[in-house]
Design an enzyme around this catalytic site. Structure first.
Site, PDB file in Angstrom:
ATOM      1  N   ARG A 168      37.957  33.041  47.921  1.00 16.59           N
ATOM      2  CA  ARG A 168      36.498  33.074  47.897  1.00 16.59           C
ATOM      3  C   ARG A 168      36.045  34.247  48.773  1.00 16.59           C
ATOM      4  NH1 ARG A 168      36.454  30.996  43.981  1.00 16.59           N
ATOM      5  NH2 ARG A 168      35.529  29.063  43.228  1.00 16.59           N
ATOM      6  N   GLU A 221      28.120  38.382  44.464  1.00 19.65           N
ATOM      7  CA  GLU A 221      28.632  38.764  43.152  1.00 19.65           C
ATOM      8  C   GLU A 221      27.509  38.714  42.122  1.00 19.65           C
ATOM      9  OE1 GLU A 221      32.077  36.494  42.063  1.00 19.65           O
ATOM     10  OE2 GLU A 221      33.148  36.962  43.912  1.00 19.65           O
ATOM     11  N   HIS A 250      36.087  39.802  40.041  1.00 18.31           N
ATOM     12  CA  HIS A 250      36.349  38.360  39.947  1.00 18.31           C
ATOM     13  C   HIS A 250      36.990  38.014  38.602  1.00 18.31           C
ATOM     14  CE1 HIS A 250      34.926  34.227  41.636  1.00 18.31           C
ATOM     15  NE2 HIS A 250      36.103  34.130  41.043  1.00 18.31           N
TER      16      HIS A 250
END
Length: 315
Positions: A224, A253, A272
């Site tokens: 994370r 993000e 990601h």
């Protein structure tokens, strides 16, 4: 007899739930409509696992779903005190992303050890420049996070000959506890963050920890974004306290264009995507349908999250 109401917090493309026709009344919502529709839902499928809308909408008035499933490994985007205190069961997509993420980590290790970014740059420039690269076998990795993803990373790196140490929430056979982390990081060539985001892990990779790493070591985060103090990492890589880093997850993000992370020499940025392989959405949908069938039949759910801890226990 009425069928349960399944509410889907949508993302594009939506999940394929045709096999539940007649067994669920399926409603769809976006973030704006979630709070209004939550009281009518028996089950909530958080297909848009990047959204924090559940955290915002849950404290409202009226009944709440008996079961919430998120199509992701992490659950930090869901949790609020009211959900934690409720009787609602929360499940995640444990098992879908383990091996793809492990392969991605192995690819990053090889990419950095073999200096592939520079090779590609030189090819674009038309420059022939012989260099020596690093042997991966025999190097040491400290993998932080002893869940299925962390264990898959260890297994994959071992196949490359990397000597691995796995760090978890507590010490037990084959897994080091938090008290060993500093010592292991100081010896590691690769430090890999694969831990869930909890109050204990938030910001755990800070200036102090980057400062104790070897100058030749590299850092990888596929856990994370909030595990890392990004400003400290920028400084550590820019000042060559460590040899390099690779980030697939970030505090914000998508990563904003003005972020300094884009331009740090020796830092690999990816959007990601470490667990997202061809067909992954279909796998997530199939997993949820199988779990829904268990729930509708009164059988126990799998992948049940300990809401206090913020992850599925047992690892």
């Amino acid at each position: 007899m009425s069928v349960p109401v399944l509410l889907v917090l949508d993302a594009d493309p939506p999940p394929r739930l045709g096999s539940l026709t007649g067994r669920a009344r399926i409603l769809h919502t976006d973030e704006a409509g979630l709070a209004e529709r939550l009281p009518v839902a028996d089950v909530l499928l958080v297909w848009d696992f990047t959204s924090t809308a559940v955290r915002d909408a849950w404290p409202g008035e009226g009944p709440r779903p008996l079961w919430v499933h998120t199509a992701s490994a992490g659950v930090d985007h869901l949790m609020c005190p009211e959900l934690v205190a409720s009787d609602t069961r929360v499940t995640n997509a444990r098992g879908i992303f383990d091996q793809p993420i492990a392969e991605y980590v192995a690819a990053l290790v090889l990419t950095m050890a073999k200096d592939l970014p520079r090779t590609l740059d030189l090819q674009r420039e038309g420059v022939w420049r012989h260099r020596e690269s690093q042997r991966v076998a025999g190097t040491r990795a400290c993998v932080v996070g002893s869940g299925p993803i962390g264990r898959a990373i260890v297994s994959t790196l071992k196949a490359l000959g990397v000597v691995t140490a796995l760090v978890g929430r507590r010490s037990r056979t084959g897994i080091h506890g938090p008290d060993d982390l500093d010592r292991l990081m100081a010896r590691a060539d690769w430090v890999i963050a694969a831990a869930p985001l909890t109050a204990e892990t938030h910001g755990m990779f800070d200036a102090r920890r980057f400062g104790m790493m070897q100058p030749s070591a590299r850092f990888i985060n596929i856990g994370r974004g909030q595990l890392v103090v990004e400003e400290a990492l920028v400084e550590a890589v820019s000042k060559r306290w460590i040899a390099g880093a690779a980030l697939d997850v970030f505090d914000t993000e998508p990563l904003p264009p003005e972020s300094p992370l884009w331009h740090v020499p020796g830092l690999i940025v990816s959007p990601h995507m470490s667990g997202d392989t061809v067909g992954w959405r279909d796998e997530l949908g199939t997993q949820f349908v199988e779990m829904y069938e268990r729930w509708a039949a009164g059988r126990s759910l799998t992948n049940v999250v300990d809401k206090q801890r913020g992850y599925v226990p047992g690892h």
